[in-house]
Design an enzyme around this catalytic site. Structure first.
Site, PDB file in Angstrom:
ATOM      1  CG  ASP A 123       0.083  -0.892   2.439  1.00 36.73           C
ATOM      2  OD1 ASP A 123       0.646  -0.366   2.479  1.00 36.73           O
ATOM      3  OD2 ASP A 123      -0.930  -0.211   3.228  1.00 36.73           O
ATOM      4  CG  ASP A 125       6.372   6.668   6.773  1.00 32.95           C
ATOM      5  OD1 ASP A 125       6.938   6.971   6.193  1.00 32.95           O
ATOM      6  OD2 ASP A 125       5.398   6.352   7.753  1.00 32.95           O
TER       7      ASP A 125
HETATM    8  P1  IMP Z   1       7.373   1.647   6.748  1.00 28.51           P
HETATM    9  O1  IMP Z   1       8.302   0.526   7.291  1.00 28.51           O
HETATM   10  O2  IMP Z   1       7.953   3.226   7.491  1.00 28.51           O
HETATM   11  O3  IMP Z   1       8.001   2.068   5.046  1.00 28.51           O
HETATM   12  O4  IMP Z   1       6.220   1.398   6.210  1.00 28.51           O
HETATM   13  C1  IMP Z   1       5.462   0.969   5.643  1.00 28.51           C
HETATM   14  C2  IMP Z   1       3.980   0.629   6.895  1.00 28.51           C
HETATM   15  O5  IMP Z   1       3.363   1.361   7.439  1.00 28.51           O
HETATM   16  C3  IMP Z   1       2.833   0.449   5.389  1.00 28.51           C
HETATM   17  O6  IMP Z   1       2.816  -0.619   5.515  1.00 28.51           O
HETATM   18  C4  IMP Z   1       1.952   0.552   6.553  1.00 28.51           C
HETATM   19  O7  IMP Z   1       0.979  -0.480   7.280  1.00 28.51           O
HETATM   20  C5  IMP Z   1       2.205   1.850   7.504  1.00 28.51           C
HETATM   21  N1  IMP Z   1       2.243   3.187   7.390  1.00 28.51           N
HETATM   22  C6  IMP Z   1       3.584   4.125   6.822  1.00 28.51           C
HETATM   23  N2  IMP Z   1       3.154   5.465   6.629  1.00 28.51           N
HETATM   24  C7  IMP Z   1       0.660   5.238   6.800  1.00 28.51           C
HETATM   25  C8  IMP Z   1      -0.307   6.177   6.551  1.00 28.51           C
HETATM   26  O8  IMP Z   1       0.480   7.026   6.275  1.00 28.51           O
HETATM   27  N3  IMP Z   1      -0.868   5.539   7.002  1.00 28.51           N
HETATM   28  C9  IMP Z   1      -1.387   4.222   6.777  1.00 28.51           C
HETATM   29  N4  IMP Z   1      -0.393   3.353   7.025  1.00 28.51           N
HETATM   30  C10 IMP Z   1       0.752   3.552   6.860  1.00 28.51           C
HETATM   31 MG    MG Z   2       0.848  -1.986   5.288  1.00 28.16          MG
END
Ligand code: IMP
Ligand code: MG
Length: 176
Positions: A102, A105
């Site tokens: 999805d 981040d």
């Molecule tokens: P990362 O590992 O920091 O790239 O984060 C990825 C995960 O964090 C995603 O799979 C989401 O589950 C969650 N996430 C990060 N930002 C958001 C947001 O703005 N809304 C909802 N879920 C988020």
């Molecule tokens: Mg996720």
């Protein structure tokens, strides 16, 4: 005029814009994978479930769908530790794996998954991500990207805030 839930600040990506972009991504993927026996499409639960359903139903190349569920620790810290809650049902050795997520981040989740799946010796491994937050210092490779968005918390189209707003048809910015 559509009335927004009081938790939400504004609609960032309207439904029809998402639908158009998802169709474009499906088209691009279908062209790129033309001739392969099938794609092993891996959706990351829960967030990718709606994107995954809309995307795969428009693919014009043979594919199977599979899912993984992850939990991440230390979201508010920099540890970014990730744990597999539910693994794939099918082995991916010598498969053309397309990861569907999805949102990107910090990149911890995708980096963990890329590393983990590389170890299973797929024939190829690519990523398809609906939205990417524009952040300093994140350079995770994305093969198919839906949208770049500002670094705000978004919900809808699979994305949640504490399990809320996940099934909105659009992507909206949460109020701070
Ligand atoms: P990362 O590992 O920091 O790239 O984060 C990825 C995960 O964090 C995603 O799979 C989401 O589950 C969650 N996430 C990060 N930002 C958001 C947001 O703005 N809304 C909802 N879920 C988020
Ligand atoms: Mg996720």
């Amino acid at each position: 005029m559509l009335s927004l839930h009081p938790d939400l600040d504004r609609i960032l990506i309207p439904t029809n814009t998402i639908q158009t972009r998802v169709a474009e991504l499906a088209e691009q993927i279908s062209v790129d994978y033309q001739g392969v026996d099938h794609i092993h499409v891996v959706g990351i639960l829960k967030g990718a479930f709606i994107f995954m359903a809309d995307l795969t139903r428009q693919l014009r190349v043979p594919h199977i769908v599979d899912f993984m569920a992850l939990s991440s620790y230390g979201k508010t810290t920099t540890s970014g530790a990730v744990r597999i809650l539910m693994d794939l049902r099918e082995p991916v050795e010598e498969q053309h794996v397309l990861l569907v997520e999805d949102i990107l981040d910090t990149g911890h989740t995708i980096n963990y998954l890329l590393h983990n799946l590389e170890g299973r010796c797929p024939a190829s491994l690519k990523t398809c991500i609906l939205v990417r937050k524009i952040r300093e210092g994140v350079n995770t490779p994305v093969d198919y990207l839906g949208f770049d968005i500002p670094d705000v918390w978004v919900v809808g189209y699979g994305l949640d805030f504490a399990e809320k707003h996940r099934t909105l048809p659009y992507i909206a910015e949460l109020k701070r």
